[in-house]
Scaffold this active site. Structure first.
Site, PDB file in Angstrom:
ATOM      1  N   LYS A  63     -24.026   6.268  11.433  1.00 27.34           N
ATOM      2  CA  LYS A  63     -24.782   5.613  10.364  1.00 27.34           C
ATOM      3  C   LYS A  63     -25.639   4.464  10.888  1.00 27.34           C
ATOM      4  O   LYS A  63     -26.518   3.979  10.166  1.00 27.34           O
ATOM      5  CB  LYS A  63     -23.857   5.128   9.252  1.00 27.34           C
ATOM      6  N   ASP A  64     -25.401   4.029  12.140  1.00 25.67           N
ATOM      7  CA  ASP A  64     -26.176   2.935  12.714  1.00 25.67           C
ATOM      8  C   ASP A  64     -27.356   3.417  13.550  1.00 25.67           C
ATOM      9  O   ASP A  64     -28.051   2.605  14.163  1.00 25.67           O
ATOM     10  CB  ASP A  64     -25.275   2.059  13.600  1.00 25.67           C
ATOM     11  N   ARG A  94     -27.476  -0.826   0.603  1.00 25.76           N
ATOM     12  CA  ARG A  94     -26.813   0.165  -0.254  1.00 25.76           C
ATOM     13  C   ARG A  94     -25.637  -0.451  -0.986  1.00 25.76           C
ATOM     14  O   ARG A  94     -25.478  -0.278  -2.211  1.00 25.76           O
ATOM     15  CB  ARG A  94     -26.335   1.354   0.586  1.00 25.76           C
ATOM     16  N   ARG A  95     -24.784  -1.159  -0.259  1.00 23.30           N
ATOM     17  CA  ARG A  95     -23.606  -1.749  -0.891  1.00 23.30           C
ATOM     18  C   ARG A  95     -24.007  -2.814  -1.909  1.00 23.30           C
ATOM     19  O   ARG A  95     -23.453  -2.865  -3.012  1.00 23.30           O
ATOM     20  CB  ARG A  95     -22.694  -2.347   0.179  1.00 23.30           C
ATOM     21  N   ARG A 127     -22.320 -10.615   7.941  1.00 29.72           N
ATOM     22  CA  ARG A 127     -22.478  -9.749   9.105  1.00 29.72           C
ATOM     23  C   ARG A 127     -21.414 -10.075  10.139  1.00 29.72           C
ATOM     24  O   ARG A 127     -20.807 -11.132  10.110  1.00 29.72           O
ATOM     25  CB  ARG A 127     -23.873  -9.881   9.729  1.00 29.72           C
ATOM     26  N   ARG A 180     -15.737 -10.396   9.747  1.00 26.92           N
ATOM     27  CA  ARG A 180     -15.921 -10.352   8.290  1.00 26.92           C
ATOM     28  C   ARG A 180     -14.624 -10.646   7.552  1.00 26.92           C
ATOM     29  O   ARG A 180     -14.629 -11.321   6.518  1.00 26.92           O
ATOM     30  CB  ARG A 180     -16.517  -9.001   7.883  1.00 26.92           C
ATOM     31  N   CYS A 235     -33.844   0.630   7.202  1.00 33.35           N
ATOM     32  CA  CYS A 235     -32.657  -0.199   6.991  1.00 33.35           C
ATOM     33  C   CYS A 235     -32.804  -1.093   5.763  1.00 33.35           C
ATOM     34  O   CYS A 235     -31.835  -1.696   5.312  1.00 33.35           O
ATOM     35  CB  CYS A 235     -32.362  -1.035   8.233  1.00 33.35           C
TER      36      CYS A 235
END
Length: 312
Positions: A90-91, A136-137, A154, A160, A246
């Site tokens: 996903k990155d 998205r989140r 981040r 986190r 992104c």
């Protein structure tokens, strides 16, 4: 493959040096060794400090996007310093340099997001501060819970969680697959995919090599998971057709359905107030329905959504 004279190393795996990235590289090494009967010390792990791991006080989209996770590995791979780059799928940017190819995708792990700090979206306290740097989140949360406030979060998993413990936010999101790979599956509450749509490519380890390196491609083919590849290629086809970056708030769920694959996708405005979604069943070998889904979503996209996607 590594051609260094008198070397016992068969293949060199490049990886970011974060704990999760290293865990993914170790899993890749284990699968290669099991598939080929190699000893563990015949597969070398080569860590690199990625640009995305150096700057943690600004959103990724402001400092170069997903390329910050891949550019050092791309350089090392292109220069022949490593044979393989191991990525969180996903990155990885949707459009990749033509000199590289995805030689393997490992079997997909849990694709869900885990909510940390509350048992469910409904259980998040009224007016809570939610820490995330993912468009998205953030947008999906605000679509469901417009009373919440999003702040930039981040860093790796430990960073986190420490920020959450320090009270910088009330709740945050982490990928369930990442927690599982770090041995922390007890952290957070996984969110059901029918209520909370995950990211494209979430839960997948992608393995890249040079497109002209036939020996390495052949070695990696032994650990390529066909079902995961079918899902990933379809998800990346959707992103390419959407012209997503992104900055783009897009959620995608692709999984077996009917006699092929089923895809559900949603686009959001950054503030979450606008949402369009659709779904399609398709043959994994035919991405035309996926591209049609992307075109339909863009055609129905509202003024708050459309500027964040560059597709036709």
């Amino acid at each position: 493959m590594n051609n260094t004279p008198n070397s016992d190393i068969r293949i060199r795996l490049g990886t970011r040096n974060s704990p999760l990235a290293m865990a993914q590289a170790i899993e890749t090494r284990q699968r290669l060794c099991a598939a080929h009967g190699w000893a563990e010390d015949e597969v070398e792990l080569v860590p690199v400090l990625a640009s995305g791991d150096k700057v943690l006080d600004r959103p990724l989209a402001e400092i170069g996007g997903k390329a910050l996770w891949t550019k050092e590995l791309d350089q090392w791979l292109g220069d022949g310093l490593i044979d393989v780059a191991v990525h969180s799928a996903k990155d990885v940017e949707t459009i990749r340099p033509p000199e590289f190819c995805f030689a393997a995708f490992l079997p997909r792990a849990d694709r869900r997001d885990a909510l940390v700090g509350a048992a469910s979206i409904a259980d998040i306290p009224q007016g809570a501060v939610v820490g995330t740097s993912a468009p998205r989140r953030a947008s999906q949360l605000l679509n469901l819970r417009p009373d919440c406030r999003v702040v930039m979060f981040r860093g790796n998993v430990a960073t986190r969680l420490a920020k959450l413990e320090a009270g910088e936010a009330d709740v945050t999101f982490l990928a369930a697959a990442g927690l599982e790979r770090l041995g922390q599956s007890e952290v957070g509450s996984p969110l059901a995919v029918d209520e909370w749509i995950p990211a494209a490519a979430q839960g997948v380890i992608a393995i890249e090599c040079r497109a002209d390196d036939e020996a390495t491609k052949a070695a990696l083919a032994a650990i390529d998971d066909h079902g995961t590849r079918c899902e990933l290629e379809a998800e990346r086809a959707l992103l390419a057709q959407l012209g997503g970056t992104c900055h783009s708030p897009v959620a995608v769920l692709c999984q077996p359905g009917g006699e092929g694959l089923a895809m559900r996708a949603a686009l959001f405005s950054p503030d979450g107030s606008e949402r369009v979604e659709g779904e399609v069943l398709f043959d994994p070998l035919d991405h035309a329905p996926v591209r049609a889904l992307a075109a339909d979503l863009l055609a129905r996209a509202t003024p708050g959504i459309r500027p964040h996607f560059g597709g036709a």
